[in-house]
Scaffold this active site. Sequence first.
Site, mmCIF file in Angstrom:
data_model
loop_
_atom_site.group_PDB
_atom_site.id
_atom_site.type_symbol
_atom_site.label_atom_id
_atom_site.label_comp_id
_atom_site.label_asym_id
_atom_site.label_seq_id
_atom_site.Cartn_x
_atom_site.Cartn_y
_atom_site.Cartn_z
ATOM 1 N N HIS A 17 -28.378 -47.409 21.535
ATOM 2 C CA HIS A 17 -28.081 -46.265 22.400
ATOM 3 C C HIS A 17 -27.493 -46.743 23.733
ATOM 4 O O HIS A 17 -26.561 -46.139 24.267
ATOM 5 C CB HIS A 17 -29.373 -45.473 22.629
ATOM 6 C CG HIS A 17 -29.203 -44.236 23.444
ATOM 7 N ND1 HIS A 17 -30.238 -43.656 24.136
ATOM 8 C CD2 HIS A 17 -28.116 -43.448 23.696
ATOM 9 C CE1 HIS A 17 -29.806 -42.589 24.765
ATOM 10 N NE2 HIS A 17 -28.524 -42.434 24.524
ATOM 11 N N GLU B 258 -23.904 -47.648 23.266
ATOM 12 C CA GLU B 258 -23.086 -46.432 23.180
ATOM 13 C C GLU B 258 -22.656 -45.969 24.575
ATOM 14 O O GLU B 258 -21.509 -45.568 24.784
ATOM 15 C CB GLU B 258 -23.880 -45.324 22.490
ATOM 16 C CG GLU B 258 -23.181 -43.970 22.467
ATOM 17 C CD GLU B 258 -24.127 -42.815 22.750
ATOM 18 O OE1 GLU B 258 -23.845 -42.039 23.686
ATOM 19 O OE2 GLU B 258 -25.142 -42.693 22.043
ATOM 20 N N HIS B 259 -23.569 -46.046 25.547
ATOM 21 C CA HIS B 259 -23.232 -45.673 26.928
ATOM 22 C C HIS B 259 -22.281 -46.690 27.564
ATOM 23 O O HIS B 259 -21.329 -46.325 28.254
ATOM 24 C CB HIS B 259 -24.507 -45.599 27.769
ATOM 25 C CG HIS B 259 -25.283 -44.331 27.597
ATOM 26 N ND1 HIS B 259 -25.582 -43.505 28.646
ATOM 27 C CD2 HIS B 259 -25.811 -43.740 26.490
ATOM 28 C CE1 HIS B 259 -26.277 -42.460 28.206
ATOM 29 N NE2 HIS B 259 -26.436 -42.592 26.895
ATOM 30 N N GLU C 258 -32.531 -40.182 31.326
ATOM 31 C CA GLU C 258 -32.367 -39.444 30.074
ATOM 32 C C GLU C 258 -33.661 -39.465 29.261
ATOM 33 O O GLU C 258 -34.078 -38.444 28.697
ATOM 34 C CB GLU C 258 -31.216 -40.049 29.262
ATOM 35 C CG GLU C 258 -30.854 -39.248 28.028
ATOM 36 C CD GLU C 258 -29.632 -39.812 27.324
ATOM 37 O OE1 GLU C 258 -29.592 -39.733 26.083
ATOM 38 O OE2 GLU C 258 -28.726 -40.330 28.003
#
Length: 820
Positions: free
Chosen positions: A57, A60-61, A138
């Site tokens: 994840h 991905e950022h 997040e």
Amino acid sequence: MSTLVEAAEPQLSLDFRLANGLRVRLVRQPCASLAAALVEVGGGSHDEPAEYPGLAHFLEHLVFLGSRDFPDGEGLIPFVQDLGGRVNASTRPHSTRFFCEVPAQRLDDALARLLDMLANPLLEPDALKRERDVLEAEYSARARDPQTLCEAALAWALAPGHPLADFHAGNAASLKLEEADFFPALRGFHQAHYQPGRMRLTLVAPQSLAELMDLARRLGGRLPAGRALPEPAVRPMLPLRAGRLRLGLPSGRARLLLAFALEGQVGGAESALGYLQSLMTDESADGLLARLFALDLSDAVQLRLPYVYGGQGLLLMDFDLVTGADCALLEAELLDWLAFLRAASPWPGTWEERLEIMRRKAALQAPLEAALAAPAPTQADVRALLEQLLPERLIRLETGESTAAPTLQASGFPLCLERLEVPPAASATGDWCLPAANPYLRPTVPGVMAISPVPLLPGLASAPGQAALFLRWKPGQMGLPRGLAHGLQRALRPMLGAAAQAGLEGRIQTEQGCLALTLQGNAALLSRVAGDLLPALQVPSLRALAQGERLQQEELRRLAGELPIRQLLQCLPERLDGPHTETPAVLAPEALARFWWQARWQGLGVGELALGAELPGLPGSVMAPAGKGGRVWRQLEMPGSEAALLLFYPLAHPTPEEEACWRLLACGLERAFHQRLRGELQVGYALACGFRQLGPHRGLLFAVQSPRSPVASLLEHMQDFLARQYASLARLDQGRLQALVGGLDLQLQRQAASFTDHARQCWLDRLAGLPPGHAGRVRQALGTLQPVHLLEQQGRLIAGLSCHALANAAAPSPDWHISA
């Protein structure tokens, strides 16, 4: 090897593989003005190193933060934002998706940025530290998100050791940047998975297949080939650790999630889900939803497939419960209906009709939705899925409001989870049948005539046979009855559901204290549906109408479970004109007739309509309220929430020149707003900025939610941002100005070419009191703008003489007018 397939519509598709291993799928949409690019990488959260949860994840950022050929500020996100397009990504268990949608003529530039950021990300140390803070924020927000917590609870119910119950979201504690092994692990994961042999590229665009093939080969062929990887083994999902659970949530409505653990032949589950969902959400009188509503069990259901890999899957059926519903009876009805579907295969008549409905829906999809869509199902796919939907594979999850302390962790999130005994099986209540044929699939209506007294504007030559109807009722002295919109929506669901299957979208809802109805799609179909619907509005089912107040309360509870910034964004349009009068619910025919008689309406038709000469029983008309200026602060109570603030600057007198200037300002401010508040100041990850219309008001909107800064600080940051942008605009050169003008002109050109956007813009112009053709004059005014015009309007924003603030805290200074 490639295959060429021609669909029923003038649309072509092509599949092939490049020499470096990149799989490519091309889909041509000849009439589209947009183009979409999707890259699915064959590596996700379940493939990351166990010692660094969340690494997939995190990557991905990171890839969005600059690449070899397009450093930070020139990459995909700012490029797409300047064009008014869409861009996003998602990390899944064994794949990561990156996708964008832009004007078709800019597809080459977008794809170049997308592929370069995946193959050659910079991964700079300072960027890693900043983005880890973003993931921490997040994670904090997701720890209060009902959907995340529900899926974590269901993962815990699977057989112990299944990776769905492991932590993969990532946060500051799991992403140990300080460890010597972290960066090599990050690079190693990227090199292993972000290579063409593990990628699939999908392009959906109006260009010819030959042009798209050349583009894919020219840009995709540059990616260096990597080595093959073995597919990871999967841990069993069965036997279940628990068959029934109760999850306490801080807020939100009562729900029942019935999840089936799929193990076996589930390769076509994503395609089969579309057919099952079409039947399960059918609003007709013989369907599952009608039965559940009649038994006071459930108002709605959503289907999701959050996990499918290696012959496994997790299928979720998420039911909105009626207060006091018998969950065991709901489960029994569902299982009995599923058994009926298995026995009714091959679903004669229904199968063909549902395929036609899905084909119609696919033909209307925007390029991005088409790129993300699953292929059409086969009967074998559906039968294989239904054979798995058995009681022994079922996890029952009930949710309710709770403030109790968490009892365990699952998927890295604290849960207030209780294991319950599975009750004895209940008995279903009746016989089932397949849905009757949809009467709206092939409408026939005589010649076109104008609607009187509703104004009618022409449609688009490029969209023959399309139409839209917008109606809005302003209540009279009795005000807007509580739950009226929800009760009418409930009563009209069978009609609107059948119309939606045939390609006509319709909804009735509350907007700024008014009742609003929208119908949009095939002109002949719209005429027939409106002819059925308008009389039904005045004599709806009283049982459905009586449910309106309860449904409104359920909607408010659902909203209370959303992120604070989403709650504010949803409430802002209703608050701009101050509080609206709300009166007791309407339960009797006489009271409803009195409401309709007192109401005054305004409306607009766009395109080719064939309605009767009058709209029966809807007298009078009214213009939308002008609203108030000044500096107004409104507070929305959200106990214990992160700070959230919206600022809306209305454009008081939107001449074409001023609106063009404000729209252009928004294009430049959006990128800078994200860079300043998220990248440099790190105040939060949930942001919004852009030109918006809220009811009759259009202007600039800024929104931010922060886990670490109070509302007063957010206001200071936003005001400081506007001041800084004045200095930036003073240095704006002609090249940058022309780039912004060109990007905005492409957006407006695309909107003008889409019937849906064109019709909606016509209605928004009417609500704002603007003459027909205003949007075209805004485009013309773009060519006359100079930097001095932007500076002048930026100065008006900084002065803030007219500004509406909505926050979850009180005004930090006395120079705001406080309003309810």
